[in-house]
Design a protein around this motif. Structure first.
Motif, PDB file in Angstrom:
ATOM      1  N   ASP A 605       0.832  -1.205   0.000  1.00 15.11           N
ATOM      2  CA  ASP A 605       0.000   0.000   0.000  1.00 15.11           C
ATOM      3  C   ASP A 605       0.866   1.254   0.000  1.00 15.11           C
ATOM      4  O   ASP A 605       1.938   1.287   0.623  1.00 15.11           O
ATOM      5  N   ASP A 606       0.378   2.254  -0.669  1.00 10.21           N
ATOM      6  CA  ASP A 606       1.064   3.552  -0.687  1.00 10.21           C
ATOM      7  C   ASP A 606       0.233   4.497   0.181  1.00 10.21           C
ATOM      8  O   ASP A 606      -0.747   5.091  -0.296  1.00 10.21           O
ATOM      9  N   PRO A 607       0.575   4.632   1.480  1.00  9.59           N
ATOM     10  CA  PRO A 607      -0.267   5.373   2.425  1.00  9.59           C
ATOM     11  C   PRO A 607      -0.559   6.798   1.964  1.00  9.59           C
ATOM     12  O   PRO A 607       0.318   7.500   1.462  1.00  9.59           O
ATOM     13  N   GLY A 608      -1.805   7.202   2.151  1.00  8.86           N
ATOM     14  CA  GLY A 608      -2.214   8.576   1.869  1.00  8.86           C
ATOM     15  C   GLY A 608      -2.685   8.822   0.459  1.00  8.86           C
ATOM     16  O   GLY A 608      -3.257   9.877   0.172  1.00  8.86           O
ATOM     17  N   THR A 609      -2.480   7.869  -0.418  1.00  8.35           N
ATOM     18  CA  THR A 609      -2.855   8.103  -1.815  1.00  8.35           C
ATOM     19  C   THR A 609      -4.365   8.013  -2.026  1.00  8.35           C
ATOM     20  O   THR A 609      -4.908   8.667  -2.927  1.00  8.35           O
ATOM     21  N   GLY A 610      -5.041   7.220  -1.207  1.00 10.74           N
ATOM     22  CA  GLY A 610      -6.487   7.082  -1.370  1.00 10.74           C
ATOM     23  C   GLY A 610      -7.217   8.380  -1.077  1.00 10.74           C
ATOM     24  O   GLY A 610      -8.192   8.727  -1.766  1.00 10.74           O
ATOM     25  N   VAL A 611      -6.788   9.100  -0.051  1.00 12.52           N
ATOM     26  CA  VAL A 611      -7.433  10.354   0.325  1.00 12.52           C
ATOM     27  C   VAL A 611      -7.313  11.385  -0.792  1.00 12.52           C
ATOM     28  O   VAL A 611      -8.215  12.202  -1.008  1.00 12.52           O
ATOM     29  N   LYS A 612      -6.201  11.330  -1.533  1.00  7.73           N
ATOM     30  CA  LYS A 612      -5.930  12.345  -2.563  1.00  7.73           C
ATOM     31  C   LYS A 612      -6.674  12.085  -3.871  1.00  7.73           C
ATOM     32  O   LYS A 612      -6.668  12.934  -4.765  1.00  7.73           O
ATOM     33  N   LYS A 613      -7.301  10.948  -3.980  1.00  9.33           N
ATOM     34  CA  LYS A 613      -8.022  10.647  -5.223  1.00  9.33           C
ATOM     35  C   LYS A 613      -9.255  11.539  -5.340  1.00  9.33           C
ATOM     36  O   LYS A 613      -9.779  12.043  -4.348  1.00  9.33           O
TER      37      LYS A 613
END
Length: 628
Positions: A605-613
């Protein structure tokens, strides 16, 4: 007369009373039995009653009898000492009295010789008279010395009397303190009945108990509606604990009854604090009950916040005990105290409602479009209810003028730390709470067109899952950082009345509770189904601490423990999504973090990338918009 006080009193009587008091064991016997009862109760958890509160009541009851035992011992010791002092003083006073009698006899003889010499017809030799005068003076000096000793003994007796009086007064103060710390006996029904017309012109006798025996909330309400205002008040005053917690009674009348019970319980807690304060005089007690006293003071603070009748005692807390509600026109009204829908301390049941009530029915008004029930989780109890009330205040403030919120703590919930460490993993609390939540929710008289939304956090999710399985009815459901559906449910298909209703889940990506979800076995855990991925459950985004503001930080940035509750941060993305489910406003879907493949073929997982979508919004009322 000198020495009279020193000779007064019966040393044997005083000593006998002292011995009797010192050997009296009624206080110790009661204390031992009560503490044995505590030892047995502390092994239980997750029952239908709050074990900790029951233990506290027993401990508080033990404190006064323990204080009585201490007062007996102190008083007995003081009297035994006083008896010894009386005996010693009387012995010395008798010796001095015997000596005084001898001296006075010598004085009489000396004076007689002098008088005889002076009565001679021919004067004697001057030196002979001087010798007689000196003899009289010497005996008089001896007499004065004995009298001084007797007066000193009187003064010593006066000091002993004063010391004994002070010791007795101190013991009396202990008795009075013990009496003040004894709780008032619980109020019970005196069997008050009122008469209402029955079928066919017959008379129907109604009491609080007969109402409860009807069991069906609809039947209870039907009878209640036939009573006059005076008759309702008579039944409330007779048995407020029962009426205030009886489903079918209007919320307004339940509040009237529960305010009575809450004030009585607050007075009881204040007595308990006095009782535990008595332990401080116990040798070796130290600060053993300081934590207990602090907990009880927090309970008083929570009751003050609910009732809003002592807000001046909490000047450092902004808006303490004040609640904003809205009338039908949408105008804000600030009230002191909130509606207390349920209050049963022994059952650890405290339920409040923030919102306007209908003036005629005393229930939810017809113009209220959304009603939410917020179910807290682990650590929630009366002492921390101010936190739950504050959370409900925030949700209410964000939900508009036609919403209302219940804060439902209708049963014991697990605690944390110490002997409570594993409670959050046990099922007993949820098994007790789920039926209570089901009955409460399904008994609410909601106007046609008013949606009911249930929000459950942490352990509260296991309670809600169990309630849904038992047939709870709701229009929408939100699981927030859920512990699970409960060990009896595998998914939405197990919920008879809500399987087809919109279900949502909100949880931070790094929430510590994620490590326990889906685990079950050995009587622990809350089901093998992960709520976040269960079919039919739509996961919503947690996002930023201030919605739309990346600079505020993500919910995850608060930490893996703090993120568990940070989802309720006011005006955060997560918070607005919860509010959106309640009000029907658009909500944003969760996007998982992106992943990349390492050299070994593992997905990372690449933390924090989901929020930025990009934000993807849907209506919580129509799940057909949710992407496959």
């Amino acid at each position: 007369m000198a020495g009279e006080r020193a000779l007064s009193g019966s040393a044997d009587t005083v000593r006998d009373v002292g011995v009797a008091l010192s050997s009296r064991t009624v206080g110790a016997d009661v204390y031992v039995h009560l503490t044995r009862a505590v030892a047995g109760l502390e092994s239980g958890s997750g029952g239908a009653v709050c074990v900790d509160r029951l233990v506290t009541r027993i401990q508080a009851s033990a404190a006064p009898v323990n204080a009585v035992q201490q007062a007996d011992a102190a008083w007995g010791k003081a009297l035994s000492k006083f008896g010894g002092q009386i005996e010693d003083l009387k012995r010395r006073a008798r010796q001095a009295g015997t000596e005084l009698a001898s001296v006075e006899e010598d004085l009489a003889k000396a004076q007689s010789k002098l008088d005889g010499f002076d009565g001679l017809d021919a004067p004697g030799e001057p030196y002979a008279r001087r010798a007689l005068v000196q003899a009289v003076a010497g005996v008089q000096e001896r007499r004065a010395g004995v009298l001084r000793r007797l007066r000193a003994l009187d003064e010593e007796r006066e000091g002993a009397d004063s010391a004994a009086a002070a010791a007795i007064a101190s013991s009396r103060d202990r008795y009075l303190a013990a009496r003040s710390a004894l709780p008032e006996p619980p109020s019970v029904s005196t069997g008050v009945t009122v008469t209402v017309p029955g079928a066919g012109g017959s008379a129907l006798e109604v009491s609080a108990l007969s109402l409860a025996e009807l069991k069906d909330p609809e039947k209870i309400r039907a009878v209640w509606d036939r009573l006059t205002a005076a008759q309702r008040q008579a039944l409330i005053a007779d048995f407020p604990l029962l009426i205030g917690n009886l489903e079918g009674i209007p919320l307004r009348d339940r509040n009237t009854a529960n305010v009575i019970t809450a004030r009585q319980y607050r007075a009881e807690v204040e007595s308990q604090i006095l009782a535990f304060g008595l332990y401080r005089d116990t040798p070796g007690a130290g600060g053993f009950f300081d934590e207990k006293i602090a907990e009880l003071r927090k309970e008083i603070t929570s009751i003050d916040a609910i009732l809003g009748d002592r807000n001046d005692r909490h000047p450092g807390i902004a808006g303490f005990g004040e609640y904003v509600v809205y009338d039908e026109k949408g105008d804000p009204v600030t009230r002191k105290g909130t509606t207390l829908v349920a209050f049963n301390p022994l059952g650890d049941s405290m339920v409040t409602f923030q919102g306007m009530l209908d003036e005629e029915t005393g229930d939810i008004p017809a113009w209220m479009t959304n009603v939410a029930i917020s179910v807290p989780g682990t650590g929630s109890r009366l002492a921390t209810l101010t936190d739950d009330l504050g959370r409900t205040k925030d949700l209410f403030a964000g939900s508009g003028q036609t919403s209302g919120y219940f804060t439902w703590h209708g049963a014991p919930l697990p605690d944390t730390g110490g002997e409570h460490l594993l409670e959050a993993a046990t099922r007993g609390f949820a098994e007790v709470a789920a039926p209570r939540l089901t009955v409460f929710a399904n008994s609410l008289r909601l106007p046609q067109g008013t949606d009911l939304v249930v929000i459950a956090h942490s352990y509260g999710a296991a309670v809600l899952g169990g309630a849904e399985r038992l047939g709870l009815r709701a229009d929408r459901v939100v699981y927030v950082a859920p512990a699970g559906f409960g060990h009896t449910a595998t998914g939405l298909e197990d919920f008879p009345n809500t399987k087809d209703k919109p279900h949502f889940a909100i949880q931070a990506r790094n929430d510590f509770i994620g490590a326990t979800q889906g685990l079950s076995g050995f009587g622990l855990g809350h089901g093998t189904t992960d709520v976040l991925t269960a079919p039919g459950v739509v996961r919503l985004e947690t996002g930023y601490l201030r919605d739309g503001d990346p600079g505020s930080g993500t919910i995850e940035s608060t930490g893996w423990i703090e993120a568990h509750s940070a989802v309720f941060t006011r005006n955060s993305t997560a918070f607005l999504n919860i509010v959106g489910v309640v009000t029907g406003a658009p909500v944003s879907l969760y996007h998982p973090d992106s992943t990349w493949v390492d050299s070994y073929g593992n997905y990372i997982d690449d933390p924090g990338t989901g929020v930025k979508k990009p934000v993807e919004r849907i209506s919580p009322l129509d799940l057909s918009e949710v992407p496959e």
